[in-house]
Design a protein around this motif. Structure first.
Motif, PDB file in Angstrom:
ATOM      1  N   ILE A   1       5.854  -1.099   3.993  1.00 25.42           N
ATOM      2  CA  ILE A   1       6.586  -0.646   5.184  1.00 25.42           C
ATOM      3  C   ILE A   1       6.833  -1.817   6.142  1.00 25.42           C
ATOM      4  CG2 ILE A   1       5.899   1.780   4.980  1.00 25.42           C
ATOM      5  CD1 ILE A   1       3.857   1.370   7.200  1.00 25.42           C
ATOM      6  N   GLY A   2       5.958  -2.804   6.127  1.00 22.51           N
ATOM      7  CA  GLY A   2       6.160  -3.986   6.976  1.00 22.51           C
ATOM      8  C   GLY A   2       7.415  -4.751   6.557  1.00 22.51           C
ATOM      9  N   THR A   3       7.569  -4.933   5.250  1.00 20.25           N
ATOM     10  CA  THR A   3       8.764  -5.622   4.737  1.00 20.25           C
ATOM     11  C   THR A   3      10.011  -4.764   4.962  1.00 20.25           C
ATOM     12  OG1 THR A   3       7.470  -6.819   3.088  1.00 20.25           O
ATOM     13  CG2 THR A   3       9.822  -6.604   2.661  1.00 20.25           C
TER      14      THR A   3
ATOM     15  N   ASP B   1      10.509  -2.745   7.332  1.00 20.78           N
ATOM     16  CA  ASP B   1      10.819  -2.839   8.763  1.00 20.78           C
ATOM     17  C   ASP B   1      11.553  -4.144   9.076  1.00 20.78           C
ATOM     18  OD1 ASP B   1      10.579  -1.925  11.528  1.00 20.78           O
ATOM     19  OD2 ASP B   1       9.060  -3.480  11.784  1.00 20.78           O
ATOM     20  N   ARG B   2      11.118  -5.247   8.474  1.00 21.25           N
ATOM     21  CA  ARG B   2      11.806  -6.532   8.683  1.00 21.25           C
ATOM     22  C   ARG B   2      13.243  -6.444   8.166  1.00 21.25           C
ATOM     23  NH1 ARG B   2       7.687 -10.751   6.131  1.00 21.25           N
ATOM     24  NH2 ARG B   2       9.404 -12.212   6.405  1.00 21.25           N
TER      25      ARG B   2
ATOM     26  N   ARG C   1      15.353  -4.299  10.550  1.00 21.71           N
ATOM     27  CA  ARG C   1      15.728  -5.022  11.775  1.00 21.71           C
ATOM     28  C   ARG C   1      16.777  -6.096  11.512  1.00 21.71           C
ATOM     29  NH1 ARG C   1      10.907  -7.251  14.102  1.00 21.71           N
ATOM     30  NH2 ARG C   1       9.733  -6.609  12.275  1.00 21.71           N
TER      31      ARG C   1
ATOM     32  N   LEU D   1      13.789   1.847  10.628  1.00 22.54           N
ATOM     33  CA  LEU D   1      13.259   2.506   9.435  1.00 22.54           C
ATOM     34  C   LEU D   1      13.711   3.967   9.397  1.00 22.54           C
ATOM     35  CD1 LEU D   1       9.616   1.094   9.328  1.00 22.54           C
ATOM     36  CD2 LEU D   1      11.430   0.707   7.649  1.00 22.54           C
TER      37      LEU D   1
ATOM     38  N   ALA E   1       5.150  -6.196  14.993  1.00 22.86           N
ATOM     39  CA  ALA E   1       4.399  -6.951  13.978  1.00 22.86           C
ATOM     40  C   ALA E   1       3.903  -6.000  12.893  1.00 22.86           C
ATOM     41  CB  ALA E   1       3.217  -7.651  14.634  1.00 22.86           C
ATOM     42  N   GLU E   2       3.684  -6.540  11.697  1.00 28.67           N
ATOM     43  CA  GLU E   2       3.245  -5.698  10.568  1.00 28.67           C
ATOM     44  C   GLU E   2       1.919  -4.999  10.874  1.00 28.67           C
ATOM     45  OE1 GLU E   2       3.456  -7.260   6.632  1.00 28.67           O
ATOM     46  OE2 GLU E   2       5.498  -7.951   6.892  1.00 28.67           O
TER      47      GLU E   2
ATOM     48  N   LEU F   1       2.603  -2.074  13.123  1.00 25.44           N
ATOM     49  CA  LEU F   1       3.245  -0.996  12.367  1.00 25.44           C
ATOM     50  C   LEU F   1       2.204  -0.238  11.544  1.00 25.44           C
ATOM     51  CD1 LEU F   1       5.951   0.346  11.454  1.00 25.44           C
ATOM     52  CD2 LEU F   1       6.023  -1.324   9.601  1.00 25.44           C
TER      53      LEU F   1
ATOM     54  N   ASN G   1      -0.974  -2.063   4.743  1.00 23.02           N
ATOM     55  CA  ASN G   1       0.473  -2.126   4.861  1.00 23.02           C
ATOM     56  C   ASN G   1       0.994  -1.436   3.595  1.00 23.02           C
ATOM     57  OD1 ASN G   1       3.104  -2.815   5.538  1.00 23.02           O
ATOM     58  ND2 ASN G   1       2.819  -5.011   5.246  1.00 23.02           N
ATOM     59  N   VAL G   2       1.078  -0.099   3.643  1.00 21.49           N
ATOM     60  CA  VAL G   2       1.382   0.674   2.433  1.00 21.49           C
ATOM     61  C   VAL G   2       2.801   0.413   1.943  1.00 21.49           C
ATOM     62  CG1 VAL G   2      -0.231   2.535   3.034  1.00 21.49           C
ATOM     63  CG2 VAL G   2       2.173   2.742   3.696  1.00 21.49           C
ATOM     64  N   THR G   3       3.034   0.695   0.666  1.00 19.77           N
ATOM     65  CA  THR G   3       4.381   0.571   0.120  1.00 19.77           C
ATOM     66  C   THR G   3       5.194   1.803   0.531  1.00 19.77           C
ATOM     67  OG1 THR G   3       3.834   1.730  -1.931  1.00 19.77           O
ATOM     68  CG2 THR G   3       3.508  -0.672  -1.903  1.00 19.77           C
ATOM     69  N   ILE G   4       6.506   1.686   0.421  1.00 19.23           N
ATOM     70  CA  ILE G   4       7.347   2.833   0.780  1.00 19.23           C
ATOM     71  C   ILE G   4       7.101   3.998  -0.177  1.00 19.23           C
ATOM     72  CG2 ILE G   4       9.084   1.472   2.007  1.00 19.23           C
ATOM     73  CD1 ILE G   4      10.946   1.719  -0.399  1.00 19.23           C
TER      74      ILE G   4
ATOM     75  N   ALA H   1       4.019   5.652   1.219  1.00 22.74           N
ATOM     76  CA  ALA H   1       4.405   6.301   2.486  1.00 22.74           C
ATOM     77  C   ALA H   1       5.163   7.598   2.206  1.00 22.74           C
ATOM     78  CB  ALA H   1       5.255   5.352   3.333  1.00 22.74           C
TER      79      ALA H   1
ATOM     80  N   PHE I   1       9.009   8.023  10.429  1.00 23.18           N
ATOM     81  CA  PHE I   1       9.322   6.769  11.123  1.00 23.18           C
ATOM     82  C   PHE I   1      10.094   7.030  12.411  1.00 23.18           C
ATOM     83  CE2 PHE I   1       8.460   4.921   6.857  1.00 23.18           C
ATOM     84  CZ  PHE I   1       7.417   4.102   7.253  1.00 23.18           C
TER      85      PHE I   1
ATOM     86  N   GLU J   1       8.789   5.309  15.621  1.00 18.82           N
ATOM     87  CA  GLU J   1       9.629   4.379  16.380  1.00 18.82           C
ATOM     88  C   GLU J   1       9.910   4.900  17.787  1.00 18.82           C
ATOM     89  OE1 GLU J   1      12.569   3.869  13.237  1.00 18.82           O
ATOM     90  OE2 GLU J   1      11.733   1.915  12.695  1.00 18.82           O
TER      91      GLU J   1
END
Lengths: 81, 81
Positions: A51-53, A55-56, A59, A65, B2-3, B6, B48-51, B54, B69, B73
């Motif tokens: 989810i961090g990637t 989100d990048r 953006r 997201l 930031a990751e 998040l 930082n889980v994968t989509i 999630a 999200f 957000e």
């Protein structure tokens, strides 16, 4: 939705939005701060990104997201109808 | 965002929604098909889980990634005001 299907749809959506923005894959990779080979594999649906990637990437496409997955899940609903 | 931030907000939201649903962490872990120690670390914001993960979590909470999200957000916007 299976993880592979989600990754595939995410990649397709990223590629479409990137092209709509007029970014080459190289420009976009620089913008998002990821290696171009990685971005290429994301767009091919070969990566289950964090989810961090995600989100990048969102953006860097001037979106969120929520908006990205909203579009992705709408398309999924349509596909399943 | 930031990751780390998040991941923290994602974990807090998952914990809150899980409790609202009345699931224990054990019940929820079984429902989502993840080990309880993993779910615990997600809720503490340590993952930082994968989509894909999630998405499984969202579905186990009877919601969608877009909705999850969206809420996350919105809260972020409020926090940054």
């Amino acid at each position: 939705m299976a993880e592979e299907e989600l990754a595939k749809r995410f990649g397709e959506l990223v590629r479409r939005l990137r092209r709509e923005k007029g970014y080459s894959q190289e420009d976009f990779s620089f913008r998002v701060g990821l290696h171009q080979t990685y971005v290429s594999s994301v767009e091919r649906g070969e990566r289950n990104v964090t989810i961090g990637t995600a989100d990048r990437i969102a953006r860097a496409l001037d979106t969120t997201l929520a908006s990205l997955f909203g579009e992705l899940e709408r398309r999924t609903d349509e596909g399943e109808r």
